[in-house]
Design a protein around this motif. Sequence first.
Motif, PDB file in Angstrom:
ATOM      1  N   ASP A  15       0.839  -1.203   0.000  1.00 57.95           N
ATOM      2  CA  ASP A  15       0.000   0.000   0.000  1.00 57.95           C
ATOM      3  C   ASP A  15       0.873   1.252   0.000  1.00 57.95           C
ATOM      4  O   ASP A  15       0.632   2.192  -0.764  1.00 57.95           O
ATOM      5  N   ILE A  19       1.080   4.160  -2.892  1.00 53.77           N
ATOM      6  CA  ILE A  19       0.765   5.562  -2.592  1.00 53.77           C
ATOM      7  C   ILE A  19       1.931   6.459  -3.008  1.00 53.77           C
ATOM      8  O   ILE A  19       1.734   7.483  -3.673  1.00 53.77           O
ATOM      9  N   TYR A  76      -5.437   9.305   4.214  1.00 46.72           N
ATOM     10  CA  TYR A  76      -5.210   7.875   4.408  1.00 46.72           C
ATOM     11  C   TYR A  76      -5.419   7.464   5.852  1.00 46.72           C
ATOM     12  O   TYR A  76      -5.188   8.251   6.773  1.00 46.72           O
ATOM     13  N   HIS A  94      -6.906   4.727   1.449  1.00 46.43           N
ATOM     14  CA  HIS A  94      -7.510   6.041   1.248  1.00 46.43           C
ATOM     15  C   HIS A  94      -8.866   6.056   1.937  1.00 46.43           C
ATOM     16  O   HIS A  94      -9.639   5.102   1.829  1.00 46.43           O
TER      17      HIS A  94
END
Length: 108
Positions: A15, A19, A76, A94
Motif C-alpha cells: 500500500d 501511494i 489515508y 484512502h
Amino acid sequence: MRAKPVVPRERANRDVDEIVDHYLSEKAEQAAIGFIDALERAYLQISRHPASGSPRYAHELALPGLRSWALKRYPYLVFYVEQTEHIDIWRILHGQRDIPLWLREGAE
C-alpha cells in the motif's frame, strides 16, 4: 508503558509503495516525502498509544481489536491490531475507498 514495535504486513508495505508511486507519477515529490513523514508520525503514535486509534471498523467488520489512525494532512487511514509484543499494521487505505471491501481483500 513502553512503545511496541510496529510491524507492517506485506500488503501494508505494498500500500505504501503504491501511494508513493502515485505521488511520484503526479510529479509531487514533496507530497510523497510528506506522506512518508506523516506515516512515520502515525506509526510512532500507534506504537506509544495503540488504544488511541478508532475502533469504528472493528464493529463494522466484526474484527475485534482492529483500529484505524488517520494521517495528518493526507486522506489515508492506517489499519492495525495491537498484539502482545508488537503492532500489526494491516493496511494503509484512502479514506474514500470502500474500506470494508479493501480490508477483507487484504486480510486473505
